[in-house]
Design a protein around this motif. Structure first.
Motif, short mmCIF file in Angstrom:
data_model
loop_
_atom_site.label_atom_id
_atom_site.label_comp_id
_atom_site.label_asym_id
_atom_site.label_seq_id
_atom_site.Cartn_x
_atom_site.Cartn_y
_atom_site.Cartn_z
N ASP A 136 4.63 -4.23 -4.19
CA ASP A 136 4.64 -4.63 -2.79
C ASP A 136 3.76 -3.63 -2.03
O ASP A 136 4.12 -2.46 -1.86
CB ASP A 136 6.07 -4.61 -2.24
N VAL A 137 2.58 -4.09 -1.60
CA VAL A 137 1.63 -3.19 -0.94
C VAL A 137 2.16 -2.73 0.41
O VAL A 137 2.01 -1.56 0.79
CB VAL A 137 0.27 -3.89 -0.79
N ILE A 138 2.81 -3.64 1.14
CA ILE A 138 3.31 -3.29 2.48
C ILE A 138 4.50 -2.34 2.37
O ILE A 138 4.58 -1.34 3.08
CB ILE A 138 3.68 -4.57 3.25
N GLY A 139 5.42 -2.64 1.47
CA GLY A 139 6.58 -1.79 1.28
C GLY A 139 6.31 -0.57 0.42
O GLY A 139 7.17 0.31 0.31
N GLU A 140 5.09 -0.51 -0.22
CA GLU A 140 4.69 0.63 -1.05
C GLU A 140 5.71 0.90 -2.15
O GLU A 140 6.14 2.03 -2.37
CB GLU A 140 4.46 1.87 -0.20
N ALA A 141 6.12 -0.16 -2.82
CA ALA A 141 7.13 -0.03 -3.87
C ALA A 141 6.88 -1.08 -4.94
O ALA A 141 6.27 -2.13 -4.68
CB ALA A 141 8.55 -0.19 -3.30
N GLY A 142 7.36 -0.79 -6.15
CA GLY A 142 7.25 -1.74 -7.24
C GLY A 142 8.35 -2.79 -7.16
O GLY A 142 9.49 -2.49 -6.81
N LEU A 143 8.00 -4.03 -7.47
CA LEU A 143 8.97 -5.11 -7.43
C LEU A 143 9.59 -5.36 -8.80
O LEU A 143 10.81 -5.34 -8.96
CB LEU A 143 8.30 -6.40 -6.92
N PHE A 144 8.77 -5.62 -9.81
CA PHE A 144 9.30 -5.86 -11.15
C PHE A 144 8.19 -5.67 -12.16
O PHE A 144 7.01 -5.63 -11.83
CB PHE A 144 9.92 -7.26 -11.27
#
Length: 940
Positions: A136-144
């Motif tokens: 997730d580029v906006i949340g700066e976190a990995g999704l899966f």
């Protein structure tokens, strides 16, 4: 008293245009080209040939572990770019600001490919660990994490407006993933070798993939409309369309469509790019009709030839009207570059009138080229080659003032400004192995592999004379200093592998065609040696000359005036590649291929110390002027700083990505410059920060211990079983940062718990009349226990939060959940608190459901979070509705409805052309029918 030293740190790196480990791509605006430059990314203005910006990661890790392996840019409205690195990390950059916005850790090995979705909100990455991770580029976190490939992922692309992902791997399979349900929809086989690249045309009709097979494979992409008519199976997304034979025999490296979809570029692992013209539907149908008409004509001729034969053969039926892959894709031409191509990129901007696309190439000799592709030829329009060498940098030399730097390579000499890294002059020359500035800085000397000595005019950037000095390779050029250590016009010494050490003097001669006199050199003495000369040096007082020989691995020291033998130094087991004498003439230090550095006394030739310095051959070594501090470089990519009096290792400077061949130290010792096999030149500056030897030793021991821990984890960890077909896992990975963050949260929870107990005890004492002045904990910096824990949690990077919570024990997880209700009331923390709550519930679901005390907590959090999240959702919905309303107002007050007039006009013209084609086809059919009826009437 403990001695303090001044620290040297990396300053600038220059000389690299495009490194061969990563791909090139255009920035979001499409006007500049992004090229990997070792651990950095350079933004090149192709028209000016200048690097306008450099994206450099700020980290304490070694630079060679951060080599850029993949670069991607988002769509035009965004300014975000992403880079994948050799250590498995991904960095998100703001292209306008040039700053790193986030670092994402998930892959266990190097990242091989990264790609944004069409909206630019998600990022997909594939690595050598065979996994695909969605970020997730906006949340700066990995999704899966998507697992299923059995070898490294080589390429990937989004389809169906970013809802699906197609990946290819070295395991010879294509996989289609549904990102909404997070599972594998389809596995496509058929390739006989490793698949290296794939791409989709901009309209989403075709997918092409290439491997080492002699053909390109094309697939139809399932469209939502008309899927029943195409007889698609229930779950298939890709359907084979056909194959096209490639022109070359090398494997496919990169496949790319241009922005309009009218051109397909196929880069092979060589010097060529095969260009294919993509015909639109009307042209493809027309071509298919011509092909079918030719077959009808051939079949009719065959039928007439067999009419008179009683045993005539049965004629195949006429093929049905169907567009094949050869009707859509046809070979345009083959572009051949001067060197092997590393990667290609097609400009997303509309191409100039009359051309199809602008194609940029990065070559493995540190060059960038841009070609303009039209229907007839591919012409080169831009080339970036001056800011870097084409091959290995073999020598670097500073002038006495330290404001000019000379570097040599296989075909050119470059003059640089060492302060800015700007290339001032480029002079064609032979393969330069050594170099030196002539006093006065007007001229420079270069010793070549062929044995010639080239005299270069620095001002004009020309070679004014080439002297056949030796019959073998010239290994060293050393100026002869005065007795006070200064360099004047005393001449210089050269050593070569023709067993000669020659002494030269300067002279000015008048050459025809020149108004002023120019420099020339004359050989005045020659010292014959028994073996090839590997290196030599002259003492700073001009009293001795030391010569290292190849055969017996000895260093012989001669008197400079009489050339009589003074000392013979033997002790190295392999040839001595480099040596230097201290400014006071007391010490001589030698570096050898046996990986050791030896410190000798120049008065008696005794060994003071033998140091195992590098993990590979020591290539260059120099004293800092007026000190006994020594710098050495080797093929192990390290620069090391030594104290030759105490025989101590002071510093290790890491940065180069390949063997370091040469080193030079400024006359004041305020900076050093190194040149490497990776074609980069790096400057290391002396800072005002002091360091102590014991602290550096402890730091090195800690680094060794941490690296051993990492290796031990990998060595003794249970072997991972092969993942299930299309399985899903966590996106992040456990790192030192996540372990440190977990420890910080646990410490904050313990500190807050103790502080809460102290506050309650204080209140109890006040009720009993024993209360005094309460002294809060200084470590909490005036914050309440809840605020202190929230501050500790909020400092964890978004991408590391999941792995940080995963390492949290259940008892501490309960303590953390007790604060969530209070934090949820803070307006700006709803998203963070929601992530913490959902993460802890998923991790500790079984324990929470079995713990009676946790049930009431979960019930309370359920009601609180539902209300708070609903409020945030309502706020976002209200803001979106308001923005839509403002957009409508702007449309009503402006000429916005006319902006799409061009696109609508093209659609109308397309429809008219289709109608015209259909009418022409019907007219042709009528004419053919009339002709055939007339012929039959005549025969009758």
């Amino acid at each position: 008293m403990v001695k303090a030293y001044l620290r040297y740190e990396p300053a600038i790196s220059f000389g690299v245009i495009a490194s061969p480990d990563g791909n090139i791509t255009y920035d979001p605006s499409g006007r500049h080209l992004l090229a990997p430059a070792l651990e950095n990314i350079s933004l090149w203005d192709l028209k000016k040939g200048l690097s306008t910006k450099t994206f450099a990661p700020s980290t304490s890790r070694a630079s060679h572990a951060l080599g850029v392996t993949s670069v991607a840019s988002s769509s035009a409205p965004s300014t975000s770019i992403a880079s994948g690195h050799a250590d498995g990390s991904i960095r998100l950059w703001d292209c306008e600001k040039g700053t790193c916005e986030a670092t994402l850790n998930g892959h266990k090995s190097a990242v091989t490919v990264i790609q944004y979705n069409p909206a630019g909100s998600f990022l997909a990455s594939g690595g050598k660990d065979c996994d695909i991770i969605i970020w997730d580029v906006i949340g700066e976190a990995g999704l899966f994490r998507l697992r299923g490939h059995r070898d490294q992922v080589t390429d990937l692309v989004f389809i169906d407006s970013g809802k699906k992902l197609v990946t290819c791997s070295k395991d010879k399979f294509l996989r289609v993933w549904d990102l909404e349900t997070q599972h594998c929809l389809q596995i496509v086989g058929g390739h006989r070798s490793e698949i290296w690249s794939l791409h989709v045309d901009p309209k989403g009709r075709f997918l092409v993939c290439g491997s080492a097979d002699p053909e390109l494979r094309f697939y139809h992409i399932r469209q939502e409309a008309g899927e029943e008519a195409e007889n698609w199976s229930k779950w298939d997304v890709l359907k084979p369309f056909g194959e096209i034979q490639r022109q070359g025999k090398d494997r496919v490296a990169t496949l790319r469509f241009n922005s309009s979809g009218s051109l397909l570029a196929c880069q092979v692992a060589g010097r060529t790019v095969e260009l294919y013209r993509v015909l639109d539907e009307t042209e493809a149908v027309r071509k298919a009709k011509r092909r079918i008409n030719r077959k009808k004509k051939d079949k009719s001729l065959a039928k007439e030839s067999t009419e008179g034969d009683l045993n005539g053969t049965i004629v195949d039926p006429v093929p049905s009207m169907e567009v094949t892959v050869s009707d859509v894709f046809k070979v345009l031409h083959v572009l051949r570059a001067s060197k092997k191509i590393v990667s290609i990129a097609i400009s997303p901007l509309p191409s100039p009138k009359g051309s199809l696309a602008s194609l940029s190439l990065s070559l493995n000799n540190n060059m960038l080229e841009t070609y303009l592709i039209d229907a007839n030829k591919a012409s080169k329009i831009y080339s970036i080659e001056l800011p870097g060498h084409r091959s290995v940098i073999r020598s670097v030399t500073l002038n006495p003032e330290g404001n000019l730097l000379l570097s040599t390579s296989h075909n050119a000499v470059k003059i640089w400004n060492p302060s800015t890294g700007m290339c001032l002059r480029t002079i064609e020359s032979g393969y330069g192995l050594c170099s030196a500035f002539v006093p006065g800085n007007r001229y420079a000397l270069v010793g070549t592999r062929t044995g010639s000595l080239e005299i270069i005019d620095v001002g004009s950037g020309t070679t004014i004379e080439g002297v056949e000095a030796h019959t073998g390779q010239i290994k060293s050029i050393v100026p002869i200093p005065d007795e006070d250590g200064s360099i004047s016009g005393n001449g210089f010494v050269t050593g070569a592998d023709d067993n000669d050490v020659k002494f030269w003097e300067y002279q000015l001669v008048q050459r025809p065609g020149h108004d002023s006199k120019q420099l020339s050199v004359t050989n005045v003495r020659t010292l014959k040696m028994d073996d090839s000369v590997v290196s030599l040096c002259v003492s700073p007082d001009g009293k001795y000359v030391a010569v290292a020989l190849l055969g017996d691995n000895k260093v012989k020291v001669f008197y400079l005036d009489t050339l009589k033998l003074f000392l013979s130094l033997h002790g190295h087991s392999l040839p001595v590649f480099c040596m230097d004498i201290s400014s006071d003439g007391d010490l001589i230090v030698t570096g050898s291929a046996d990986k050791t550095v030896k410190i000798w006394g120049l008065d008696f030739g005794d060994i003071h110390k033998t140091i195992f310095a590098h993990a590979d051959s020591v290539m260059d070594i120099q004293f800092v002027k007026n000190t006994h501090y020594v710098f050495s470089v080797g093929k192990d990519r390290l620069v090391k700083y030594w104290d030759a009096d105490k025989f101590e290792h002071l510093l290790t400077l890491e940065g180069h990505h390949a063997e370091i061949w040469c080193l030079t130290v400024s006359s004041r010792g305020d900076f050093i410059v190194t040149g490497s096999h990776d074609r980069s030149i790096r400057r290391w500056d002396r800072t005002e920060e002091p360091f102590f030897l014991e602290e550096e030793k402890e730091k090195r021991l800690e680094e060794m211990f941490e690296s051993d821990l990492d290796n031990a984890d990998n060595r003794y960890a249970p072997p991972e079983s092969v993942p299930e077909e299309g399985s899903v896992g966590l996106a992040g990975k456990k790192t030192k940062e996540t372990v440190t963050a977990t420890d910080a949260i646990i410490d904050a929870l313990d500190t807050a718990e103790e502080e809460t107990k102290r506050i309650e005890q204080q209140k109890e004492d006040e009720r009993n009349g024993k209360g005094g002045v309460f002294q809060p904990n200084v470590l909490m910096r005036g914050m309440s226990p809840s605020e202190y824990v929230l501050h500790s949690v909020s400092t964890v990077p978004t991408n590391d939060l999941e792995q940080t919570l995963l390492a949290l024990p259940f008892s501490d997880a309960l303590k953390l959940m007790s604060y969530l209700k209070e934090w949820a009331l803070i307006p700006g923390q709803v998203e963070l608190v929601s992530r913490i709550c959902t993460g802890l519930v998923q991790i500790h679901h079984n324990q929470l459901s079995a713990t009676p005390s946790a049930r009431s907590l979960l019930t309370t959090l359920k009601d609180t979070f539902y209300q708070r999240v609903k409020e945030c959702k309502d706020t976002i919905g209200f803001n979106l509705a308001a923005m839509d309303y403002l957009k409508e107002l702007l449309v009503m007050k402006s000429d916005a409805p006319f902006r799409d007039a061009d696109a609508k006009l093209k659609e109308i013209r397309m429809l008219l052309s289709k109608r015209a084609d259909s009418t022409q086809v019907t007219e042709r059919r009528k004419k053919k029918r009339q002709k055939t009826t007339a012929e039959t009437q005549i025969k009758a």
